[in-house]
Design an enzyme around this catalytic site. Sequence first.
Site, PDB file in Angstrom:
ATOM      1  N   ASP A  98       0.796  -1.629  -0.350  1.00 25.86           N
ATOM      2  CA  ASP A  98      -0.142  -0.084   0.063  1.00 25.86           C
ATOM      3  C   ASP A  98       0.817   1.027   0.305  1.00 25.86           C
ATOM      4  OD1 ASP A  98       0.724  -0.178   2.635  1.00 25.86           O
ATOM      5  OD2 ASP A  98      -0.633   1.535   3.346  1.00 25.86           O
ATOM      6  N   ASP A 101       5.659   0.440   3.412  1.00 27.05           N
ATOM      7  CA  ASP A 101       5.490  -1.115   4.514  1.00 27.05           C
ATOM      8  C   ASP A 101       4.910  -1.926   3.236  1.00 27.05           C
ATOM      9  OD1 ASP A 101       2.974  -0.053   3.992  1.00 27.05           O
ATOM     10  OD2 ASP A 101       2.801  -0.509   6.209  1.00 27.05           O
ATOM     11  N   TYR A 246      -6.155   1.004   9.049  1.00 24.29           N
ATOM     12  CA  TYR A 246      -6.541   1.705   8.109  1.00 24.29           C
ATOM     13  C   TYR A 246      -8.245   1.283   8.321  1.00 24.29           C
ATOM     14  CZ  TYR A 246      -3.625   2.288   4.549  1.00 24.29           C
ATOM     15  OH  TYR A 246      -2.357   2.812   3.320  1.00 24.29           O
ATOM     16  N   GLU A 484       6.145   9.563   2.827  1.00 26.48           N
ATOM     17  CA  GLU A 484       5.801   8.469   3.089  1.00 26.48           C
ATOM     18  C   GLU A 484       4.387   8.747   1.647  1.00 26.48           C
ATOM     19  OE1 GLU A 484       3.999   6.232   6.250  1.00 26.48           O
ATOM     20  OE2 GLU A 484       4.140   4.191   4.604  1.00 26.48           O
TER      21      GLU A 484
END
Length: 505
Positions: A98, A101, A246, A484
Site C-alpha cells: 500500500d 511498508d 485502516y 511516505e
Amino acid sequence: MTAGNRFGSSESVRRRSKTSCLPFMNMIKLQFLVGAMLAMEAQGLEFDYRDALEKSLFFYEGQRSGKLPVHQRMTWRGDSALVDGNVSQVDLTGGYYDAGDNVKYQFPMAFTITLLSWSVIEYEEEILMAGQLQFAHESIRWATDYFLKAVTGPTQIWVQVGDPYSDHICWERPEDMDTPRMTLQINETSPGTEVAAETAAALAAASMVFRASDPDYAERLLDTAMTVFDFADSYRGTFHGACPFYCSASGYHDELLWAAAWLYRASNNTQFLQYVVDNSTLSNDVCEFSWDNKHAGTQILLSKLYLAGETSLEPYAKQAAAFVCHVLPRNPWSQVSYTPGGLLYVRLGANTQYVTGSSFIIVVLADALAHANGEGLMCGNVLYNSQDLFAHAKRQVDYILGANPLGMSYMAGFGPKYPTQVHHRSASIISIHEITRHISCGEGFMNWFPSASPNPNVLVGAIVGGPDINDDYRDSRRDSSCTEPTTYINSGFVGLLARFLREEN
Ligand SMILES: *[C@@H]1O[C@H](CO)[C@@H](O)[C@H](O)[C@H]1NC(C)=O
Ligand SMILES: *[C@@H]1O[C@H](CO)[C@@H](O)[C@H](O)[C@H]1NC(C)=O
Ligand SMILES: *[C@@H]1O[C@H](CO)[C@@H](O)[C@H](O)[C@H]1NC(C)=O
Ligand SMILES: *[C@@H]1O[C@H](CO)[C@@H](O)[C@H](O)[C@H]1NC(C)=O
C-alpha cells in the site's frame, strides 16, 4: 526495536481519518446553474505533464508484490512474497504494497484501483495519446488479477496479507521479507462491508476499462463485482482486521453507494440506479474524498448522469455542489484549510491524497458541467464556472509538481528538486540485485533507515504525503506523515495530468 515502535505509531497516524464536515451544512441551498457555456481559456503550461503522467504510472511498478513480469521497468525491484496465501492454502501472490511498508491491505488497494480506473475511463484518449494506456492497463490489471484470486467464494474474500505490527517494527526489503504473512478473510460470520463494497467498485470500474480491449476479462470482472456487491450488501458489518491502520471512520454506506453507482455505470442495470436513488439520504455532506470516505466521489459520478438528464439523481448533484463549495477557498461555505502557498490541507499524514482525490473529481464535474452547457455552481454569492474549477485543480497539480514556496516537486524523480528520503522500505535499502545477501529487519533499521544519504533507489513517480500546513517539508525518512507515498495518492493524479495534457492541444 524502539525505533521500530516509534516508527510504527507514526505510520498509524498517517492513516487516521474522520468525517470532517459540520452537519449544519446540510441545510445550505445549492444548485447547478444551467445556461450558456462559458468560453474556456487555454492555460499556460509550466510543467511537463506528460512526463509526470508517465512517472505516476511507473510508480506502481515499485509497489508490486509477487513475481515480477519480464518487462518490469523499475528494475531495482525483485520478486517478493511468493508464498503469500500459502498458510491458508490459497494463492494470494501479487497485488500491491500500500505504501512504504510490505503489507497488502485490500481496502486501500481496491480504492486505488477504482480511482485509477476512473482516471482511465474519463481521460482514456489523452492517456492513449501520451503513449501510456498500455501501462495504465497493466497497473490496473496487476490488482484486478489479484482481486479475482482473493475472491474465493460468493461470501468469502481474503482481504489482507501480512501482519502490520511485525511489519512496522521491521525495515526490510520486500524481497527479503521474513515477517509473518498472516491472511485475513471476510465471510458470512465476519463480514466486511467496506472492503467488499470497495472491491466491487474496483472490479466494476475496471470492467469498463477493459470492455473494448478484452471483453471476456471485462465480463469476468463485472460478474465478480456483482457477486461481491451482493455479499457486501447482504452481510453488513465493519471489518476491524486492518485497524488501527485502516479503520473506516465513515462507516460502510459510502462504499455501498459508491459500488452501486459503479455497477450501474458498468452494467447499465437499472437495479443499481434504483439502489442509489432509494438510498440517497445516506449520502452525507462531506469535505474530503479519501480511501475512507467516498461520498463525494459517488456524488460527482452521479452528478454526471444527472447533468446528462437522469433527474432522479438530483439529491446527489446537490450534495456534490456542497462538497465543491466546502473544498474551494474563499466562499461563504468554505470549510477546508489551505497552506499559505495554496495547497489544500485536510490533515497531516498523506495529505496529498485529499489534494489529488478532490481535484480529480472536481475536474470531472467541471467537464460534465461544460458538456451540459452548465454555467457553473453557486456557493452562497460566489459563482464558479467550469474554468474556475479547472484553475483550482491546476493550481493544486502545479503545487505538487513544484509551484510552491520551497520550489520542489513532491513527486520522486520529477523536476530538478524532489524528495530524496522517501519513507519506503525497498527504495531506501540498496537493491537486491546489488547486494544479494539477506538484509535483516535489524540491519535495515540500523544501517538504512537512519542514513543521512538519499535513498539508493529513486521510487520514480511516487508522490509523498507532502508539506505541513505551513508549506514546510523535512526531507527525512523518519517523518513518514510527510515523506511516505501511498498507491491512492497517485491514482487520481493520473486522471488530472491526462486532463491537463488536453489543454496543450
Ligand atoms: C508453503 O507451501 C509449501 C509447499 O506447498 C510448504 O512446503 C511450505 O511449508 C508452505 N509454507 C508456509 C509458510 O506455509
Ligand atoms: C470467517 O472469518 C473469520 C475472520 O477472518 C475467521 O476467523 C473464520 O474462521 C472464518 N470462517 C470460516 C467458516 O472460514
Ligand atoms: C451501457 O450503456 C452505454 C451507453 O449506452 C454503452 O456504451 C455500454 O456499452 C453499455 N454497457 C453495457 C455493459 O452494456
Ligand atoms: C438501498 O436500497 C435498496 C432498495 O433499492 C435496499 O434493498 C437496500 O437495503 C438499501 N441499502 C442501504 C444501505 O440501506
